[in-house]
Scaffold this motif. Sequence first.
Motif, PDB file in Angstrom:
ATOM      1  N   VAL A  23       1.025  -1.378  -0.138  1.00 45.99           N
ATOM      2  CA  VAL A  23      -0.083   0.169  -0.187  1.00 45.99           C
ATOM      3  C   VAL A  23       1.255   1.108   0.216  1.00 45.99           C
ATOM      4  CG1 VAL A  23      -2.004   1.481   1.483  1.00 45.99           C
ATOM      5  CG2 VAL A  23      -1.919  -0.721   1.137  1.00 45.99           C
ATOM      6  N   SER A  24       1.985   1.352   0.529  1.00 44.18           N
ATOM      7  CA  SER A  24       3.143   2.052   0.538  1.00 44.18           C
ATOM      8  C   SER A  24       2.986   2.677  -0.410  1.00 44.18           C
ATOM      9  CB  SER A  24       4.466   2.558   1.535  1.00 44.18           C
ATOM     10  OG  SER A  24       5.141   1.140   0.964  1.00 44.18           O
ATOM     11  N   LEU A  57       1.953   2.724  -3.489  1.00 40.07           N
ATOM     12  CA  LEU A  57       0.145   3.265  -4.555  1.00 40.07           C
ATOM     13  C   LEU A  57       0.718   4.590  -4.237  1.00 40.07           C
ATOM     14  CD1 LEU A  57      -2.883   1.366  -3.031  1.00 40.07           C
ATOM     15  CD2 LEU A  57      -1.178   0.385  -5.461  1.00 40.07           C
ATOM     16  N   GLU A 107      -1.347   8.820  -5.056  1.00 44.58           N
ATOM     17  CA  GLU A 107      -1.976   8.931  -4.118  1.00 44.58           C
ATOM     18  C   GLU A 107      -3.959   9.074  -5.164  1.00 44.58           C
ATOM     19  OE1 GLU A 107      -3.672  13.500  -2.914  1.00 44.58           O
ATOM     20  OE2 GLU A 107      -1.862  13.174  -4.264  1.00 44.58           O
ATOM     21  N   LYS A 116      -4.336   5.525  -3.434  1.00 43.75           N
ATOM     22  CA  LYS A 116      -4.321   5.303  -2.071  1.00 43.75           C
ATOM     23  C   LYS A 116      -6.319   5.546  -1.817  1.00 43.75           C
ATOM     24  CE  LYS A 116      -0.338   5.528  -0.522  1.00 43.75           C
ATOM     25  NZ  LYS A 116       1.203   5.835  -0.087  1.00 43.75           N
ATOM     26  N   ASN A 117      -6.805   6.971  -1.881  1.00 43.00           N
ATOM     27  CA  ASN A 117      -7.744   7.535  -2.830  1.00 43.00           C
ATOM     28  C   ASN A 117      -8.849   6.799  -2.612  1.00 43.00           C
ATOM     29  OD1 ASN A 117      -6.556   9.781  -1.138  1.00 43.00           O
ATOM     30  ND2 ASN A 117      -6.177  11.222  -2.913  1.00 43.00           N
ATOM     31  N   ASP A 135      -9.668   3.725  -0.501  1.00 43.76           N
ATOM     32  CA  ASP A 135     -10.361   4.715   0.930  1.00 43.76           C
ATOM     33  C   ASP A 135     -11.450   4.887   1.229  1.00 43.76           C
ATOM     34  OD1 ASP A 135      -8.040   3.925   2.394  1.00 43.76           O
ATOM     35  OD2 ASP A 135      -7.039   6.104   2.331  1.00 43.76           O
TER      36      ASP A 135
END
Length: 179
Positions: A40-41, A43, A45, A48-49, A52
């Motif tokens: 995940v680190s 990915l 922005e 990641k967004n 979420d």
Amino acid sequence: KIIAEEIGAKPENAMVSVSNGVAKAEVAVKDTEVADDVDVSKLDEAAKNCADESYTFSVESTAIPANTTIEIGKVLTGNIYEDVKKVIKDVVADVKKDIRVFEINLLDTNNDKIQPINDGDVSITTEVPDGFDPAKIIVYRLDGANKIKIIPTVKNGKITFTTNHFSTYIIAQTAGKGQ
């Protein structure tokens, strides 16, 4: 079927219900379960967004047969995601921020991918991504190494677009004017 390792996330699905010849389904794509092999680190922005954010996709059509399933997965990584970034970079200000990518499929009773009957139209509605300017929203379908522009309707925080093909879809915030 969508393979989680190809898109970086576990897809969600819902059975289609047919009433008076109109097929409908609602797929909640929330609390994304990222595939085991995804860091995940690493990915960007946008991914990641997207991971979420929660989306509910409403699908409606007279061209979807009974006893089928709508399957939707957030595309967060992999070859599909990299292809999307290549074809969309000319219309967004920041390809690492201004896109949300979804794999949308129709499955028959054997879980095989199928398309709408007679290339019929399908209406798909979902939420405007967090932080996107509704006046700059555009939708594209990935077709190999090309993008096909689909003009959506954006109203009251919802995006609605019509298609006749299930595939990879990109909701983008354009650098200029959207719909």
